[in-house]
Design a protein around this motif. Sequence first.
Motif, PDB file in Angstrom:
ATOM      1  N   UNK A 164       0.840  -1.182   0.000  1.00  0.00           N
ATOM      2  CA  UNK A 164       0.000   0.000   0.000  1.00  0.00           C
ATOM      3  C   UNK A 164       0.886   1.246   0.000  1.00  0.00           C
ATOM      4  N   UNK A 165       0.726   2.084  -1.008  1.00  0.00           N
ATOM      5  CA  UNK A 165       1.497   3.325  -1.081  1.00  0.00           C
ATOM      6  C   UNK A 165       0.956   4.329  -0.070  1.00  0.00           C
ATOM      7  N   UNK A 166       1.853   4.855   0.762  1.00  0.00           N
ATOM      8  CA  UNK A 166       1.465   5.869   1.744  1.00  0.00           C
ATOM      9  C   UNK A 166       1.994   7.207   1.233  1.00  0.00           C
ATOM     10  N   UNK A 193      -4.923   6.582   4.408  1.00  0.00           N
ATOM     11  CA  UNK A 193      -4.827   5.410   3.542  1.00  0.00           C
ATOM     12  C   UNK A 193      -5.442   4.172   4.214  1.00  0.00           C
ATOM     13  N   UNK A 194      -5.235   4.045   5.514  1.00  0.00           N
ATOM     14  CA  UNK A 194      -5.853   2.933   6.235  1.00  0.00           C
ATOM     15  C   UNK A 194      -7.369   3.058   6.186  1.00  0.00           C
ATOM     16  N   UNK A 195      -7.864   4.251   6.396  1.00  0.00           N
ATOM     17  CA  UNK A 195      -9.313   4.472   6.358  1.00  0.00           C
ATOM     18  C   UNK A 195      -9.881   4.118   4.982  1.00  0.00           C
ATOM     19  N   UNK A 196      -9.198   4.554   3.934  1.00  0.00           N
ATOM     20  CA  UNK A 196      -9.695   4.292   2.580  1.00  0.00           C
ATOM     21  C   UNK A 196      -9.785   2.798   2.293  1.00  0.00           C
ATOM     22  N   UNK A 197      -8.783   2.022   2.729  1.00  0.00           N
ATOM     23  CA  UNK A 197      -8.791   0.587   2.442  1.00  0.00           C
ATOM     24  C   UNK A 197      -9.790  -0.175   3.299  1.00  0.00           C
ATOM     25  N   UNK A 245       7.062  18.212  13.171  1.00  0.00           N
ATOM     26  CA  UNK A 245       8.307  18.866  12.798  1.00  0.00           C
ATOM     27  C   UNK A 245       9.401  17.905  12.402  1.00  0.00           C
ATOM     28  N   UNK A 246       9.030  16.695  11.959  1.00  0.00           N
ATOM     29  CA  UNK A 246      10.007  15.707  11.495  1.00  0.00           C
ATOM     30  C   UNK A 246       9.669  15.308  10.053  1.00  0.00           C
ATOM     31  N   UNK A 247       9.921  16.198   9.121  1.00  0.00           N
ATOM     32  CA  UNK A 247       9.547  15.913   7.731  1.00  0.00           C
ATOM     33  C   UNK A 247      10.300  14.724   7.137  1.00  0.00           C
ATOM     34  N   UNK A 248      11.426  14.338   7.750  1.00  0.00           N
ATOM     35  CA  UNK A 248      12.194  13.224   7.213  1.00  0.00           C
ATOM     36  C   UNK A 248      11.805  11.895   7.854  1.00  0.00           C
ATOM     37  N   UNK A 249      10.763  11.869   8.686  1.00  0.00           N
ATOM     38  CA  UNK A 249      10.318  10.642   9.326  1.00  0.00           C
ATOM     39  C   UNK A 249       9.742   9.704   8.271  1.00  0.00           C
ATOM     40  N   UNK A 250      10.319   8.518   8.161  1.00  0.00           N
ATOM     41  CA  UNK A 250       9.919   7.595   7.104  1.00  0.00           C
ATOM     42  C   UNK A 250       8.534   7.014   7.369  1.00  0.00           C
ATOM     43  N   UNK A 251       7.776   6.821   6.291  1.00  0.00           N
ATOM     44  CA  UNK A 251       6.526   6.085   6.410  1.00  0.00           C
ATOM     45  C   UNK A 251       6.850   4.616   6.700  1.00  0.00           C
ATOM     46  N   UNK A 252       5.989   3.920   7.432  1.00  0.00           N
ATOM     47  CA  UNK A 252       6.221   2.495   7.664  1.00  0.00           C
ATOM     48  C   UNK A 252       5.906   1.688   6.411  1.00  0.00           C
ATOM     49  N   UNK A 253       6.349   0.425   6.405  1.00  0.00           N
ATOM     50  CA  UNK A 253       5.982  -0.466   5.305  1.00  0.00           C
ATOM     51  C   UNK A 253       4.566  -0.971   5.550  1.00  0.00           C
ATOM     52  N   UNK A 254       3.713  -0.866   4.530  1.00  0.00           N
ATOM     53  CA  UNK A 254       2.295  -1.184   4.688  1.00  0.00           C
ATOM     54  C   UNK A 254       1.837  -2.071   3.530  1.00  0.00           C
ATOM     55  N   UNK A 255       1.037  -3.075   3.854  1.00  0.00           N
ATOM     56  CA  UNK A 255       0.386  -3.921   2.858  1.00  0.00           C
ATOM     57  C   UNK A 255      -1.116  -3.921   3.135  1.00  0.00           C
ATOM     58  N   UNK A 256      -1.882  -4.365   2.164  1.00  0.00           N
ATOM     59  CA  UNK A 256      -3.304  -4.570   2.419  1.00  0.00           C
ATOM     60  C   UNK A 256      -3.726  -5.903   1.823  1.00  0.00           C
TER      61      UNK A 256
END
Length: 333
Positions: A91-93, A100-104, A177-188
Amino acid sequence: MNPPLMTAWTNPNVMPRRDHEPHVLHQGDRVWQETNCYVDLWIELLHGLGLDPRPAFAFTVTQDFEGDQFTFFKFPLEDIERLYGVQVQELAIYDSLEDRVFAQTQRGHTVLVEVDGHYLPNTRATSYRRDHPKTTIGIDFIDPVRHRLGYFHNTGYHHLEGEDYDGVFRKLPQFCGQPDLLFPYVEFAKNARPALEGAALAEASAELLCAHLARRPMRNPVSMWREVFPEHLERLLTRGESYFHLYSFNLMRQLGANFEFLSKYLLWLAAQGYDVPASIPAAAQQIASEAMVMQFRLVRAVTRKRHDLCQDCFDVLEAAYERTMSPLAALAP
């Protein structure tokens, strides 16, 4: 069959409680009550969809020793799709994890996301509000307005709300204030086609077993572990009990739990009419039991700063592995 999704709460003041009893694999007389977050999650997720996860454990014959750990065993997603028609995609975040979780979930899908166990109240006995372990949960209920969600994790189904919700979705002030915080890996996971049933399910599972047996390790992985264990033991004695818990999770637990599930799988296969001698699942179960024995021995050795190479444990594990894999491979065409 339990409904895969509830899109809204009927009572805005009460968190819904899904009618979910843990699968039989997470109940009763088990040596390893928990295995790893991904396998335990899928057991309960499939069970929550009204499906039996046992046919999917053919892959356990492929576990190997990876030099510093045993394979972190996971259901191959292609096996899940073949047996149950459940398709898993990344799942692309691209803006908000919460959105994105809500949409799926609104589409009836379950979202598998790596989160910080610090905010999971079902882990009160281990990491909740103490440590920050990475773990995977399966979210199928979410209420962004009231900050509530329901999720599969470990051996059951749970819910959280409030500050825990904000922590899971990284909405707390410390994450701002952490714009470089990585998104987690997500699947659906989505139900792409009907699951196999009855004889068709058993036949497909047996075919997967034959295919996975062709991919089994070329050498006894317990023997490979034994060769390097003296070096591992020195590190354990130097680094102490905190390191031991990390070590035992990635070696004794992964080995023992993997083969306990292989034992349960072979018993299921025999119950479907396949000729699986009782001695084979018994040997696999012995690996599970002896791995637990070795875990207890090692924690005593580490606590007492005593060298214990566990030679007799390795003898039992090596022999049980041969009594499991060699006759099982001989059954495959």
